[in-house]
Design a protein around this motif. Structure first.
Motif, short mmCIF file in Angstrom:
data_model
loop_
_atom_site.label_atom_id
_atom_site.label_comp_id
_atom_site.label_asym_id
_atom_site.label_seq_id
_atom_site.Cartn_x
_atom_site.Cartn_y
_atom_site.Cartn_z
N LYS A 182 35.73 74.72 18.28
CA LYS A 182 37.01 74.27 18.79
C LYS A 182 37.01 72.75 19.02
N GLY A 183 38.06 72.08 18.55
CA GLY A 183 38.18 70.64 18.73
C GLY A 183 37.49 69.82 17.68
N ALA A 184 36.78 70.47 16.75
CA ALA A 184 36.03 69.73 15.74
C ALA A 184 36.90 69.40 14.53
N THR A 185 36.48 68.40 13.78
CA THR A 185 37.11 68.03 12.52
C THR A 185 36.14 68.34 11.39
N ALA A 186 36.62 68.96 10.34
CA ALA A 186 35.73 69.36 9.26
C ALA A 186 36.43 69.25 7.91
N ARG A 187 35.65 69.05 6.89
CA ARG A 187 36.14 69.08 5.51
C ARG A 187 35.74 70.42 4.91
N VAL A 188 36.72 71.15 4.37
CA VAL A 188 36.47 72.51 3.90
C VAL A 188 37.09 72.70 2.52
N GLU A 189 36.62 73.73 1.82
CA GLU A 189 37.24 74.16 0.58
C GLU A 189 37.98 75.46 0.85
N GLU A 203 49.22 60.84 -1.25
CA GLU A 203 50.35 60.66 -2.16
C GLU A 203 51.66 61.15 -1.54
N SER A 204 51.59 62.19 -0.70
CA SER A 204 52.79 62.76 -0.10
C SER A 204 52.44 63.37 1.26
N LYS A 205 52.94 62.76 2.31
CA LYS A 205 52.63 63.26 3.65
C LYS A 205 53.27 64.62 3.90
N GLU A 206 54.47 64.86 3.37
CA GLU A 206 55.15 66.13 3.60
C GLU A 206 54.51 67.28 2.84
N LEU A 207 54.09 67.04 1.61
CA LEU A 207 53.55 68.10 0.77
C LEU A 207 52.03 68.12 0.78
N GLY A 208 51.42 67.31 1.63
CA GLY A 208 49.96 67.26 1.72
C GLY A 208 49.43 67.74 3.05
N ARG A 209 50.28 68.45 3.83
CA ARG A 209 49.87 68.99 5.13
C ARG A 209 49.79 70.50 5.07
N VAL A 210 48.83 71.09 5.80
CA VAL A 210 48.70 72.54 5.87
C VAL A 210 48.44 72.96 7.31
N LEU A 211 48.85 74.20 7.63
CA LEU A 211 48.56 74.83 8.92
C LEU A 211 47.86 76.14 8.65
N LEU A 212 46.87 76.46 9.46
CA LEU A 212 46.20 77.76 9.37
C LEU A 212 46.52 78.56 10.62
N ARG A 213 46.93 79.82 10.42
CA ARG A 213 47.25 80.70 11.54
C ARG A 213 46.44 81.99 11.44
N LYS A 214 46.14 82.57 12.60
CA LYS A 214 45.37 83.80 12.67
C LYS A 214 45.88 84.61 13.86
N ASN A 215 46.25 85.86 13.61
CA ASN A 215 46.73 86.74 14.68
C ASN A 215 47.91 86.13 15.44
N GLY A 216 48.81 85.47 14.69
CA GLY A 216 50.00 84.91 15.30
C GLY A 216 49.82 83.59 16.00
N GLU A 217 48.63 82.98 15.95
CA GLU A 217 48.39 81.70 16.61
C GLU A 217 47.94 80.66 15.60
N THR A 218 48.39 79.42 15.82
CA THR A 218 47.95 78.30 14.98
C THR A 218 46.55 77.88 15.41
N ILE A 219 45.59 77.98 14.50
CA ILE A 219 44.20 77.69 14.85
C ILE A 219 43.70 76.36 14.29
N ALA A 220 44.40 75.82 13.28
CA ALA A 220 43.94 74.56 12.69
C ALA A 220 45.08 73.92 11.90
N ALA A 221 45.00 72.62 11.75
CA ALA A 221 45.95 71.86 10.92
C ALA A 221 45.18 70.81 10.17
N GLY A 222 45.68 70.44 9.01
CA GLY A 222 44.92 69.46 8.26
C GLY A 222 45.70 68.84 7.12
N ILE A 223 45.00 68.01 6.36
CA ILE A 223 45.59 67.30 5.23
C ILE A 223 44.79 67.60 3.98
N VAL A 224 45.49 67.60 2.86
CA VAL A 224 44.87 67.90 1.56
C VAL A 224 44.18 66.64 1.03
#
Length: 230
Positions: A182-189, A203-224
């Motif tokens: 929790k609270g860490a930053t990581a590079r993942v595939e 190249e694109s801030k809007e199309l280069g963002r992702v959110l990860l959710r699990k069991n109805g909660e947002t657990i991580a956010a990141g950039i491509v």
């Protein structure tokens, strides 16, 4: 109490610089909804709604739908309820496209301008730099989640944790860690169940963002940070 001297809020707001719209980049319209015909279309066309992430589009322009690669022609554009000849990045629009079957569209589709070679990539594998918020179980290799990009939600797997990073300096803290705390930053595939329209965040801030959710909660956010063609 005496009021402090200084400019009033309205005057202060007038001094703020407006954010620059990326109108010179390749046209990208992330589709949030689509329907047959419409007030500004005909029964033989498809109307798509969404917000233009970047670039510009005008009536008569040829466009490509990704994924799929189907092409059509823009016959009408609605910007905030008014018929217009063109629209630019930041506008919320309804675009009527002719010569494209409605079955070519789905949640997460992106409409692009120009030849197919200039279209956005639809990939199933990519690398992202994530910030982990709060997860009931540690994020490890093979961790399943639901990824959100624009209006699309797609099942994904964190296939491989490449390294953890220092949040301030960006320097590598540990390579190939067993999990991300929790609270860490990581590079993942990440591997997606179906192709997803993505751009590099650079190249694109809007199309280069992702959110990860699990069991109805947002657990991580990141950039491509990297896209794989296969």
């Amino acid at each position: 109490a005496k009021a402090k001297a200084g400019p009033c809020l309205v005057d202060l707001l007038d001094t703020f610089a407006m954010p620059e719209r990326p109108v010179s980049k390749a046209f990208r319209l992330a589709v949030t909804d689509f329907f047959k015909g419409g007030a500004f279309g005909s029964s033989s066309s498809v109307s798509v709604s969404g917000r233009i992430a970047q670039g510009h589009v005008q009536v008569g322009e040829h466009v490509v739908v990704v994924p799929g690669g189907a092409s059509g022609v823009v016959r009408a554009i609605d910007v905030d309820g008014a018929s217009e000849e063109w629209a630019v990045a930041g506008d919320s629009v309804v675009v009527m496209i002719q010569d494209v079957d409605m079955q070519q569209f789905a949640g997460g589709s992106v409409v692009c301008a120009g030849p197919p070679a200039a279209a956005i990539a639809a990939v199933r594998r990519f690398e992202a730099q994530l910030v982990v918020f709060d997860s009931q179980v540690p994020i490890t290799n093979g961790f399943p989640a639901l990824m959100h990009v624009q209006s699309l939600g797609v099942p994904v797997v964190v296939h491989r944790i490449i390294e953890t990073l220092d949040q301030r300096s960006g320097e590598v803290v540990r390579r190939r860690p067993r999990h991300i705390r929790k609270g860490a930053t990581a590079r993942v595939e990440i591997h997606a169940e179906t192709p997803v329209c993505l751009e590099l965040f650079s190249e694109s801030k809007e199309l280069g963002r992702v959110l990860l959710r699990k069991n109805g909660e947002t657990i991580a956010a990141g950039i491509v940070t990297k896209l794989f063609s296969k």
